[in-house]
Motif scaffolding. Structure first.
Motif, PDB file in Angstrom:
ATOM      1  N   MET A 138       3.086  13.865   1.134  1.00  0.00           N
ATOM      2  CA  MET A 138       3.716  14.998   1.290  1.00  0.00           C
ATOM      3  C   MET A 138       5.121  14.772   0.700  1.00  0.00           C
ATOM      4  N   GLU A 139       5.385  13.631   0.478  1.00  0.00           N
ATOM      5  CA  GLU A 139       6.809  13.319  -0.146  1.00  0.00           C
ATOM      6  C   GLU A 139       7.866  13.790   0.671  1.00  0.00           C
ATOM      7  N   ILE A 140       7.808  13.373   2.145  1.00  0.00           N
ATOM      8  CA  ILE A 140       8.690  13.834   3.235  1.00  0.00           C
ATOM      9  C   ILE A 140       9.743  12.873   3.253  1.00  0.00           C
ATOM     10  N   PRO A 141      10.735  13.386   3.238  1.00  0.00           N
ATOM     11  CA  PRO A 141      12.174  12.582   3.327  1.00  0.00           C
ATOM     12  C   PRO A 141      12.139  11.632   4.788  1.00  0.00           C
ATOM     13  N   TYR A 142      12.293  10.453   4.726  1.00  0.00           N
ATOM     14  CA  TYR A 142      12.288   9.337   5.775  1.00  0.00           C
ATOM     15  C   TYR A 142      13.634   8.627   5.929  1.00  0.00           C
ATOM     16  N   ASN A 143      13.880   8.169   7.005  1.00  0.00           N
ATOM     17  CA  ASN A 143      14.878   7.356   7.344  1.00  0.00           C
ATOM     18  C   ASN A 143      15.071   5.967   6.671  1.00  0.00           C
ATOM     19  N   GLU A 144      16.276   5.816   5.822  1.00  0.00           N
ATOM     20  CA  GLU A 144      16.025   4.628   4.908  1.00  0.00           C
ATOM     21  C   GLU A 144      16.166   3.214   5.639  1.00  0.00           C
ATOM     22  N   LEU A 145      16.431   3.191   7.036  1.00  0.00           N
ATOM     23  CA  LEU A 145      15.960   2.243   7.854  1.00  0.00           C
ATOM     24  C   LEU A 145      14.639   1.592   7.681  1.00  0.00           C
ATOM     25  N   HIS A 146      13.591   2.382   7.597  1.00  0.00           N
ATOM     26  CA  HIS A 146      12.361   2.049   7.567  1.00  0.00           C
ATOM     27  C   HIS A 146      12.216   1.133   6.499  1.00  0.00           C
ATOM     28  N   ASP A 147      12.983   1.098   5.391  1.00  0.00           N
ATOM     29  CA  ASP A 147      12.947   0.320   4.266  1.00  0.00           C
ATOM     30  C   ASP A 147      13.587  -1.281   4.498  1.00  0.00           C
ATOM     31  N   LYS A 148      14.201  -1.054   5.521  1.00  0.00           N
ATOM     32  CA  LYS A 148      15.010  -2.539   5.991  1.00  0.00           C
ATOM     33  C   LYS A 148      14.272  -3.127   7.151  1.00  0.00           C
ATOM     34  N   GLY A 149      13.115  -2.760   7.315  1.00  0.00           N
ATOM     35  CA  GLY A 149      12.370  -3.496   8.672  1.00  0.00           C
ATOM     36  C   GLY A 149      12.353  -2.983   9.848  1.00  0.00           C
ATOM     37  N   TYR A 150      13.186  -1.612  10.106  1.00  0.00           N
ATOM     38  CA  TYR A 150      13.037  -1.085  11.152  1.00  0.00           C
ATOM     39  C   TYR A 150      11.905  -0.257  11.262  1.00  0.00           C
ATOM     40  N   VAL A 151      11.228  -0.142  12.480  1.00  0.00           N
ATOM     41  CA  VAL A 151      10.223   0.686  12.717  1.00  0.00           C
ATOM     42  C   VAL A 151      10.459   1.752  13.715  1.00  0.00           C
ATOM     43  N   SER A 152      10.434   1.289  14.710  1.00  0.00           N
ATOM     44  CA  SER A 152      10.944   2.331  16.184  1.00  0.00           C
ATOM     45  C   SER A 152      12.448   2.423  16.007  1.00  0.00           C
TER      46      SER A 152
END
Length: 242
Positions: A188-202
């Motif tokens: 759906m090309e939903i925006p997401y927190n850029e921290l997810h790309d840095k190894g953060y999950v929760s």
């Protein structure tokens, strides 16, 4: 159907196999005074789904004052992307000052996160939920085998209900896996927190959140200095069995 007539136990059994969208459609059809809880993490899919059903959906986020800069930027991106009002809830300033005055800025490393979370999260949440009849959360069973593997998709919230009144809680993503959530975000090309790309999950507060390594469960990045089987801040304390 009025909230007084809802049998959440029977409805949970009926909705267990329903898609998150169907659960949300039911929730939004039954309740006008309902709000979506947005944590600034991958539960942005709830904002996306709810907005498709009701563009004027009410959304709130808990600003503890200790979030990552990336999370604050993400909240603004979601606000702008969906043109939705996000109620940013702040803790009581005097309570925060008193805690810091007595114990400093990092007392949770010594005596646990419950007191700090109680002030920065539970207090503002309790005040907000006194205003509504139902709320929607992004809880999933796979987030924490120790505390969330039995969560229903609809339940009576006895922790935050107004005295003598009823509060209904919906968990539309309960049966989705993390993989399904991320497949949906990408499709759906939903925006997401850029921290997810840095190894953060929760993702939670900056001092209490860290990236995880290969093979680690996502909740191992939260309050890593505490007992691993009961990692809840209190927003969903009914998940923790005594």
């Amino acid at each position: 159907m009025s909230s007084e007539l809802l049998n959440t136990v029977d409805l949970d059994a009926e909705l267990q196999q329903a898609s998150p969208q169907k659960i949300l459609e039911f929730a939004l059809s039954e309740f006008d005074n309902i709000v979506v809880s947005f944590s600034g993490a991958e539960d942005v899919v709830l904002v996306h789904m709810a907005h498709q059903i009701r563009p004027d959906i009410k959304v709130f986020v808990l600003d503890t004052g200790r979030l990552h800069a990336e999370t604050y930027r993400f909240i603004e991106r979601v606000r702008e992307h969906y043109k939705v009002d996000i109620d940013v809830l702040s803790p009581d300033g005097e309570a925060v000052r008193e805690l810091v005055r007595k114990k400093g800025l990092f007392s949770f490393y010594q005596d646990g996160h419950q007191e700090c979370c109680g002030i920065r999260k539970i207090g503002p949440l309790r005040k907000k939920l006194l205003e509504v009849d139902a709320w929607v959360t992004g809880q999933r069973k796979d987030q924490s085998p120790g505390t969330r593997n039995g969560i229903p998709v609809i339940q009576d919230d006895k922790l935050f209900a107004r005295p003598g009144d009823r509060l209904v809680k919906f968990n539309p993503l309960a049966n989705w896996s993390s993989q399904q959530v991320w497949d949906y975000i990408r499709a759906m090309e939903i925006p997401y927190n850029e921290l997810h790309d840095k190894g953060y999950v929760s993702i939670g507060c900056e001092p209490c959140t860290r990236p995880i390594g290969p093979g680690q469960h996502e909740r191992e990045g939260r309050w890593w200095w505490e007992e691993s089987t009961k990692k809840e801040c209190g927003l969903h304390a009914d998940n923790v069995k005594s």
